[in-house]
Structures are given as C-alpha cells and as structure tokens.
Write an enzyme that holds these catalytic residues in place. Structure first.
Site, mmCIF file in Angstrom:
data_model
loop_
_atom_site.group_PDB
_atom_site.id
_atom_site.type_symbol
_atom_site.label_atom_id
_atom_site.label_comp_id
_atom_site.label_asym_id
_atom_site.label_seq_id
_atom_site.Cartn_x
_atom_site.Cartn_y
_atom_site.Cartn_z
ATOM 1 N N GLU A 280 0.825 -1.206 0.000
ATOM 2 C CA GLU A 280 0.000 0.000 0.000
ATOM 3 C C GLU A 280 0.868 1.269 0.000
ATOM 4 O O GLU A 280 0.463 2.308 -0.496
ATOM 5 C CB GLU A 280 -0.919 -0.031 1.233
ATOM 6 N N HIS A 309 7.486 -26.725 0.336
ATOM 7 C CA HIS A 309 6.801 -27.809 -0.358
ATOM 8 C C HIS A 309 5.689 -27.281 -1.258
ATOM 9 O O HIS A 309 4.830 -28.032 -1.678
ATOM 10 C CB HIS A 309 6.252 -28.808 0.668
ATOM 11 N N LYS A 423 -13.114 2.562 -1.700
ATOM 12 C CA LYS A 423 -14.012 2.901 -0.580
ATOM 13 C C LYS A 423 -15.105 3.850 -1.090
ATOM 14 O O LYS A 423 -16.288 3.672 -0.820
ATOM 15 C CB LYS A 423 -13.238 3.601 0.539
HETATM 16 O O1 PA5 Z 1 -3.206 1.797 5.803
HETATM 17 C C1 PA5 Z 1 -4.307 2.274 5.661
HETATM 18 O O2 PA5 Z 1 -4.494 3.500 5.661
HETATM 19 C C2 PA5 Z 1 -5.535 1.390 5.479
HETATM 20 O O3 PA5 Z 1 -5.212 0.057 5.369
HETATM 21 C C3 PA5 Z 1 -6.463 1.575 6.674
HETATM 22 O O4 PA5 Z 1 -5.805 1.184 7.841
HETATM 23 C C4 PA5 Z 1 -7.755 0.764 6.502
HETATM 24 O O5 PA5 Z 1 -8.380 1.099 5.293
HETATM 25 C C5 PA5 Z 1 -8.698 1.012 7.672
HETATM 26 O O6 PA5 Z 1 -8.950 2.380 7.788
HETATM 27 P P1 PA5 Z 1 -9.560 3.002 9.105
HETATM 28 O O7 PA5 Z 1 -8.610 2.784 10.228
HETATM 29 O O8 PA5 Z 1 -9.734 4.449 8.797
HETATM 30 O O9 PA5 Z 1 -10.863 2.320 9.353
#
Ligand code: PA5
Length: 454
Positions: A280, A309, A423
């Site tokens: 990410e 394996h 989202k």
């Molecule tokens: O790294 C990130 O920003 C995302 O993976 C968020 O942690 C994830 O989408 C959850 O978001 P939130 O904590 O706002 O619910």
C-alpha cells in the site's frame, strides 16, 4: 543479493554507486521529513498512554472472557501480527489460568458468515469490543460496530452495553469519535499524523497487545532501539536503508516482487502485516511530481518450511523477478527432539536425536543454498529470539525501510488513493449522501453486458 555470490542477477558495488544521487536525496529527505513522520516519535512519546492502557487492562482483564478487535487493514493486521508472534500459538485454547488474559479475536472481514460464527463461539455480554478506525467511517468496521452495539443493547441494555465497547480513533475527525462522545465510550486516540499501516505502535496495536498480556513498553523499547540503528545516514550502517536500496536496485532490474519467508509460525502474520505496509505504501500511479509511473513492488507471503513444499520450486527455478527475504530465528522459545528410532533405515535414522530447532534452521540454510545455486537474489534477516523487544524492532525496521524505499521511488509512501477510490465507489453504490458525483461516474461505466463474458 550480491553479484559475487549469485552472479548475473546480483547487485554489484557499481549498482549502488549508479544510484548515488537518489540515495543522497533519499537520506536527506528522511532527515528533513523526520519531523513530519509522526510514527517515528512513537517509541518515545507514549509513556502516559502506555500507563493508561496498562491500568485499563488491569481493571478489566479478569472480568471479560474475550477481547474482540473490529478493524481492517492497518487497524487489524498489526494487532494480529503482534499477538501471534508473542503469544502461545494456541493462546485462545489455553485454560484461563495459563492464559491469564482474555481470549483474542479479530473480526476484520465482512464475510457474512464471520460474525455469526463468532457469536456462536463467544458471549458478547462477556466481551470487550475494540472498534478501531482512524477515519471512523470505514464501512466494514462501522457496520460491525453497529451490529454489535445493537446486539449488546438488546442483550444487556443500553447503559451496560457502553462498558463493552472501547474505541480507538482520531481525536477529532470522523463518525467514530462523534459516536464515542455521544455514547460515553472509553476512547484511545490515534495521532492524526500517523497513517493506518504505520499505526501499530499507537493504541491501535498497543491496546489489543496489552489485553493479550504482551509487554507493550518492551515493544516500544525494541522500536526505539531499532530507531537508533536506522537513524544513520551511512547506508552501510543502516540495515533499513540497505534493505530498501537492494530492493530498489533489484526492482530497476525487473525483480519487483518481495517474498517474505519467515521460518517461524509465530512470524507468519508479520509477513501479512509487511505485505500491507510494502504494497500500500509503494504501489503508486504518480510520482512526487505528478508523472504517471505505475510503480510498486509486489509482496508475497510465504512460510518456511511449509512453503518449501509449495512455492520454493518457483523461487528456485522460475523467473528472475523476485527477491526472497528469509526471516530466521536464532533461539526458538521451545525445543523438541526427534527420538532415536529406525536407526536401521538410513533415510530416517539420521533424524534421530536431532531437534526440530536444528531441523528448521538447517532447512532454511539448505533453501538459501538452493536459491544461491540458481543465482536467485535472496537475503536473510535473523531475529535472536521472538519476543516483544525483537518484534518492536522488526516492525520499526520495516517501517523505516518502506519509507526509504518510497523516497528512492520518489513517491508518496503515506497515501493510498487506490484504496480510497474503492471505498468511495462502495459509498456511491450505496447512495451515501455526498457521493452523488461518484455515483454518476459509476453509472457512466460500461454495463457488464458489454464486457467479454456475458
Ligand atoms: O493503511 C491504511 O491506511 C488502510 O489500510 C487503513 O488502515 C484501513 O483502510 C482502515 O482504515 P480506518 O482505520 O480508517 O478504518
């Protein structure tokens, strides 16, 4: 990783020299941006929060049967990784007097079967639910919260339900903090400048860890120790920078996959956590100047020896498109010895008297050798032992490495527009107010019938 060991597909001193300008710029950026990287201060500025968490845990731990995290992505992977690493692998199945702390569950997905099955296993009235959401609006987490809130209120009444919910969220922004204030829920805060996947060392990770008996002060001490090591501008003395540099050079040579292969079940979820952090943070369409670059390195999760394996054949003889990162352990917390049986069968007899500790370490070395022989880039990180301190170190190590890789790639490692797009599209599909334009955009997409498969 180096040419002298693996030949053609290795990295030579000249490769590091060739990106000297980028390295100097990245080192300078890490220094000048340090003040904006609030996650780097977390090992040092949370004494008060740690005390607050520890006294909250001590107050409640004996009165609840299970601690349940409602969160996803950066709000779930860290809590899972730390708990799995530090605690007994069958933690939830241990009798209470051996566990000493409540059972631990994470409900991150919205698979409709998930919560129903969870409720078949726990009594919500005897649980504490930790709603973790930085934005306070993530549909998955907030939908779980709404289901559980209603269930608790029906079961034990509105007032009593309040003490079964604790929120971890931004101090000011988002629905969750508004709701928490309205309802009077206990709340812990995520510093606004710390993003989801860099938030494990905030109450996002500290509260669940403390509820599982993890020594969170030690976790932070480990992170501080690694910060000292990784705060060095000399790339040859900074393992996190070197990790990123080797990945970056390999990446420019077409090796854009990073396989994380721990040789310990306890580290399996560290690889999951790393996968999110690496993917990410580094997978980006634009560079820092707005050029389309569509860059990134694909993390792959693997487990030694299990995946020897299944995946190792590909890693040994498949394409030269990946780096394999072995994560070994010097000292396992337990020892088990194979009995001296079948001495008359040479293919089994050699195992007699050998420990599984020796077996797993030898198999790791043997797999490293198999890759070396095929000229496949690989590196090894060794933890002296898996404990709170080394886990704090390794989490922090990967965070610095990821941030530095982001600088080398000249991208913003701290945003996630691709995730936000998904989202937002989901909000528009549900007709959420404020997403009318997005809805129109979605309606303009080709209908499914125009696709190839009808
Ligand atoms: O790294 C990130 O920003 C995302 O993976 C968020 O942690 C994830 O989408 C959850 O978001 P939130 O904590 O706002 O619910």
């Amino acid at each position: 990783m180096m040419t002298e060991f693996i030949g053609t597909h290795g990295i030579g001193a000249h490769d590091i020299g060739a990106i000297n300008r980028q390295i100097i710029a990245a080192v300078a950026a890490m220094k000048s941006k340090r003040g904006n990287m609030a996650w780097r201060d977390l090992p040092y500025n949370q004494d008060e929060i740690v005390n607050d968490i520890v006294s909250y845990v001590n107050e409640l731990k004996d009165s609840i049967e299970a601690f349940v995290v409602l969160g996803i992505g950066g709000s779930a992977l860290g809590p899972m990784a730390v708990q799995q690493a530090v605690n007994h692998p069958y933690y939830n199945e241990l009798p209470r007097d051996k566990r000493n702390y409540p059972k631990f569950y994470v409900a991150d997905n919205v698979d409709p079967e998930r919560l129903v099955y969870l409720f078949q296993n726990i009594d919500p009235a005897k649980c504490l639910f930790n709603v973790i959401s930085k934005s306070g609006s993530t549909s998955e987490t907030m939908s779980q919260f709404m289901i559980i809130k209603q269930l608790l209120e029906e079961k034990i009444g509105k007032e009593a339900a309040k003490s079964h919910i604790v929120c971890t969220t931004d101090k000011e922004k988002g629905n969750l903090i508004t709701i928490a204030k309205q309802e009077g829920y206990k709340t812990f805060f995520i510093p606004s400048a710390v993003g989801g996947r860099f938030s494990e060392l905030t109450p996002v990770g500290l509260l669940p860890a403390a509820f599982c008996g993890v020594n969170i002060a030690e976790l932070l001490r480990g992170a501080a120790k690694m910060d000292e090591t990784c705060n060095n501008g000399d790339i040859y003395a900074n393992p996190a920078y070197m990790y990123a540099i080797l990945h970056y050079i390999a990446f420019t040579k077409g090796k854009n996959m990073s396989v994380m292969m721990p040789y310990a079940d306890s580290l399996k979820y560290i690889a999951d956590w790393y996968a999110q952090l690496w993917a990410e943070s580094l997978g980006k369409k634009y560079d820092n100047y707005g050029n389309v670059v569509n860059t990134g390195s694909t993390p792959v999760k693997s487990l030694g020896v299990t995946d020897q394996h299944s995946q190792v054949q590909l890693y040994a003889e498949g394409p030269f498109d990946k780096i394999i990162v072995f994560m070994g352990v010097d000292h396992y917390r337990e020892t088990i010895t194979i009995p001296q049986l079948y001495g008359d069968m040479p293919s089994l007899g050699f195992l007699g008297g050998v420990t599984h500790n020796k077996l797993i370490q030898t198999e790791q070395m043997a797999t490293e050798y198999a890759l070396l022989k095929q000229g496949k880039p690989n590196m090894t990180i060794t933890l002296p032992e898996v404990n709170e301190n080394t886990i704090g170190q390794i989490l922090y190590f990967f965070e610095v490495a990821t941030a530095f890789a982001g600088e080398l790639l000249d991208i913003d490692a701290f945003n996630q527009p691709g995730v936000e797009e998904g989202k937002n599209a989901a909000y528009a599909m549900f007709g959420r107010p404020g997403y009318e334009e997005k809805k129109k955009e979605l309606e303009a997409r080709p209908p499914k019938s125009e696709k190839y498969i009808i």
